[in-house]
Design an enzyme around this catalytic site. Structure first.
Site, PDB file in Angstrom:
ATOM      1  N   LEU A   1       1.000  -1.192  -0.074  1.00  0.00           N
ATOM      2  CA  LEU A   1       0.065  -0.101  -0.127  1.00  0.00           C
ATOM      3  C   LEU A   1       0.910   1.197   0.050  1.00  0.00           C
ATOM      4  O   LEU A   1       1.858   1.326   0.742  1.00  0.00           O
ATOM      5  CB  LEU A   1      -0.733   0.053   1.351  1.00  0.00           C
ATOM      6  CG  LEU A   1      -2.033  -0.885   1.260  1.00  0.00           C
ATOM      7  CD1 LEU A   1      -2.633  -0.850   2.671  1.00  0.00           C
ATOM      8  CD2 LEU A   1      -3.103  -0.365   0.279  1.00  0.00           C
ATOM      9  N   ASP A   2       0.651   2.107  -0.827  1.00  0.00           N
ATOM     10  CA  ASP A   2       1.550   3.527  -0.719  1.00  0.00           C
ATOM     11  C   ASP A   2       1.212   4.430   0.428  1.00  0.00           C
ATOM     12  O   ASP A   2       0.368   4.039   1.092  1.00  0.00           O
ATOM     13  CB  ASP A   2       1.195   4.044  -2.035  1.00  0.00           C
ATOM     14  CG  ASP A   2      -0.033   4.557  -2.492  1.00  0.00           C
ATOM     15  OD1 ASP A   2      -0.190   5.322  -3.162  1.00  0.00           O
ATOM     16  OD2 ASP A   2      -0.916   4.382  -1.741  1.00  0.00           O
TER      17      ASP A   2
END
Lengths: 316, 428
Positions: A102-103
């Site tokens: 997940l960024d």
């Protein structure tokens, strides 16, 4: 006989999910969890110190006699070479692997695996499991990176947008994605097997494919804010922000993404994901056990009527 | 010949006994070039492990010495190639290999007179009297001292801790040797120290200062160089701090919390104390309090402190007296991470709309974690309880927002359950 730290490590070997908060890099999360798990593993008391025998010479006086009697006494001294302060803690590094990343901007379910279960993690990563996202959007703005933190490029009006129009646009996007899914799944559409798979919703792309959305739904609409629920494969969070931007363009306006939240990653849901105060080894052990028992229960349920669950069977 | 040998041996042992050292890697100089290398080895190698085992009896050492010479003369062929290899590794700088240089061996080499005497005394053609297969009596066998098989070069202190008195005593104090051996050259330095002459006076000095026994291990684990700092310097620095009217207890607590403090010169400490008094504009007593609470202010660089002060004044817009108050309550603001500090202040001031005077009243918010403040504020906002103005009703104190643990925060401040808070965290 295994040392207590090794036993704790074996209990920690499994897959579990955590809730990643927004604004934090996934690597920092992974490092924090590794540190906390190491604390739990090395907290076990060290074994009893090993002793070694050292012979100490005690020579009696030599003065009068020619031969001197040399008596040696055996003393048991601790062998410091194995003392924890000299050799360090038992575990100084464990392999904690991360599933679909997940960024920094997004939040949500992040699957992690420890030790041997990293192999199951790679299987999960490569298999075509779908993921659920909740996207929050805002109409009337366009930025350079499709999210509300970027540099503003354009402002538009959005009074003409109604729920009906939005749903029509979403239906159109879902249709095009469905067609892409059929193409990439490489099944012959004229067979009975293909029809059955399509009816059950178990069509999956064969091999590599671009991001495909298998489900798209409007949850909440209050101009300028709206919320979408998306089920997708092979996506990146940036792609999802771009989807929102395209939705805005289709409606002759603009939209930016205010939040990306993953609510499900394959079989891991948000319900059992651990929040950051629970990133400790006892909570992780419990999460692993709970996931394993839920897998067993779902397998028992599925094998009864004699159906297979597709690609997720071989996960531990 | 044997008698002169023995005399030389006695001189050697007396020189070497003055400083207990580990195994040497051999230092060759031009003087020793014409001396056969293997025989040189055979003199040095057997002596040192016996010293480590602390045998004060000179007659025994002499006997061991003789036996050692006889046994090693035969094994010189095996010794030579390995010694040359160690010599090569010795030349690599900055590795974390623990290698020993016997400083006394320099004396032996440089004392040209000693060498020449040996050259004349030792007759190479004289065949060694005993062979390895010779039968010896039981007493002789028992008396024969087998030197411990210590590797000359090692990457870990594990190999030497059983034999070295210094290392054993450090382990008893609680020093984390496994961390220290990873630092370059620290392992070699610790092994070269003599416990009686180097370590004990400094430990006694620290005890007299008031540092507790349980903290000595922590101190040495973080700053092993306190054991190599000269006692005059240490005493001068403590005298300086006392002259600046720091009480004895506060000096002891400062030293135990900032292990590197006494390694800095008086001039540097004076410079820093002057800087803090001048920049913050505090009275002498208040500066002393601030420094006593955060002693690492005297250790680190002043550039970060200057930048933090600039940020507080220009970016955040705190006035002089407000800044003084914040620093006296939370000295950590001076050494905090700039990015995190600005992020927290930005959220508190612009998103939560808290004015400057309220932040000055509760400076603890600047020390808290950003995620914690954000989650709790959003939770209170969701419950419509986010009201931080003391003038209006249902006011939430910033101190309680930040410092209470989760359970207490949920029940007292938010009047909700911990489960609700966790569910809310998952919607962020």
């Amino acid at each position: 006989m295994a040392r207590p730290s090794v036993r704790v490590f074996h209990k920690l070997e499994g897959l579990f999910s955590i809730y990643k908060p927004p604004g934090v890099h996934w690597k920092l999360v992974r490092d924090t969890i590794e540190t906390n798990l190491l604390k739990g593993i090395n907290a076990a008391p060290p074994p009893a110190p090993r002793q070694r025998v050292q012979f100490l010479a005690e020579s009696t006086s030599v003065v009068a006699e020619g031969s001197n009697e040399l008596t040696l006494s055996a003393a048991s001294v601790p062998a410091l070479a194995h003392h924890p302060l000299v050799s360090g803690p038992d575990f100084q590094h464990i392999g904690v692997g991360v599933g679909h990343r997940l960024d920094v901007f997004s939040s949500g379910v992040l699957v992690l695996g420890v030790g041997q279960s990293n192999k199951a993690l790679t299987d999960l990563y490569r298999s075509h499991v779908t993921r659920d996202y909740t996207l929050e959007g805002e109409l009337g703005m366009a930025t350079d990176n499709f999210s509300h933190t970027g540099r503003l490029i354009e402002r538009t009006t959005y009074d003409h947008i109604t729920r009906d129009k939005l749903e029509r646009v979403l239906a159109m996007m879902q249709g095009s994605n469905q067609k892409a899914l059929l193409t990439y799944s490489k099944v012959d559409m004229s067979t009975q097997g293909a029809y059955e798979l399509a009816v059950k919703g178990e069509l999956r792309p064969d091999g590599k494919s671009p991001p495909i959305m298998t489900g798209l739904r409007l949850l909440h609409f209050q101009p300028p804010h709206f919320t979408l629920e998306v089920q997708c494969l092979n996506e990146t969070q940036r792609y999802l922000c771009r989807i929102l931007h395209e939705v805005g363009l289709e409606l002759r306006s603009t939209a930016v993404c205010k939040g990306v939240r993953r609510t499900r990653d394959g079989p891991f849901t948000i319900q059992h994901a651990l929040t950051h105060q629970h990133w400790t080894s006892p909570d992780v052990i419990q999460a692993i056990r709970q996931y394993r028992s839920s897998r067993k229960a779902s397998k028992a349920k599925h094998t009864q009527p004699g159906k297979d669950t597709g690609t997720t069977d071989h996960l531990c | 010949m044997a008698l002169t040998c023995i005399q030389h041996c006695q001189r050697c042992t007396s020189l070497l006994r003055s400083r207990s050292v580990g195994i040497t890697t051999l230092q060759y100089s031009t003087d020793a070039q014409h001396w056969p290398a293997a025989l040189w080895n055979s003199f040095i190698v057997p002596v040192l492990p016996s010293l480590l085992q602390r045998s004060p009896n000179p007659s025994q050492t002499r006997q061991r010495w003789n036996l050692g010479v006889r046994s090693y003369c035969e094994s010189h062929a095996k010794v030579q190639p390995s010694q040359t290899k160690h010599r090569n590794t010795d030349e690599l700088p900055g590795t974390d290999m623990v290698s020993y240089q016997n400083p006394v061996s320099h004396q032996l080499i440089d004392g040209g007179m000693l060498l020449k005497e040996w050259q004349t005394a030792f007759d190479l053609d004289d065949a060694p009297g005993h062979s390895a297969l010779e039968e010896i009596s039981h007493e002789e066998a028992v008396r024969m001292d087998i030197p411990a098989a210590l590797p000359p070069v090692s990457i870990s202190l594990k190999d030497y801790v059983n034999e070295s008195e210094t290392l054993g005593k450090l382990v008893q104090l609680g020093v984390q040797l496994w961390k220290l051996e990873q630092r370059p050259n620290v392992g070699s330095m610790l092994l070269r120290l003599d416990f009686q002459t180097d370590v004990t006076p400094r430990l006694v000095f620290l005890k007299q200062l008031g540092v507790e026994d349980s903290r000595l291990g922590y101190l040495i684990s973080h700053n092993p160089f306190i054991l190599t700092e000269s006692l005059e310097n240490l005493q001068a620095r403590v005298a300086y701090l006392r002259s600046k009217k720091f009480s004895a207890e506060s000096v002891a607590s400062m030293v135990s919390r900032a292990p590197y403090l006494l390694n800095f010169s008086v001039k540097r400490m004076d410079n820093r104390l002057g800087f803090y008094q001048q920049q913050l504009g505090l009275s002498a007593q208040k500066t002393r309090d601030v420094v006593a609470r955060l002693p690492r202010l005297l250790c680190g660089s002043l550039e970060t402190v200057k930048e933090n002060l600039k940020i507080c004044k220009l970016e955040m817009g705190f006035r002089e007296n407000e800044l003084q108050h914040i620093v006296t309550v939370i000295p950590k603001v001076l050494t905090a991470n700039k990015r995190k500090l600005t992020q927290i202040f930005d959220y508190i001031h612009n998103t939560m709309n808290i004015p400057h005077d309220l932040i000055v009243k509760f400076p603890q918010v600047l020390n808290a974690k950003y995620l914690r403040i954000k989650e709790r504020h959003l939770f209170l906002q969701y419950l419509d309880k986010a009201q931080y103005d003391p003038a209006k009703p249902n006011y939430i104190c910033l101190d309680k927002l930040v410092s209470l643990p989760d359970e207490a925060f949920c029940t007292e401040v938010a009047s909700a359950t911990l489960k609700d808070f966790e569910l809310f965290q998952k919607t962020m």
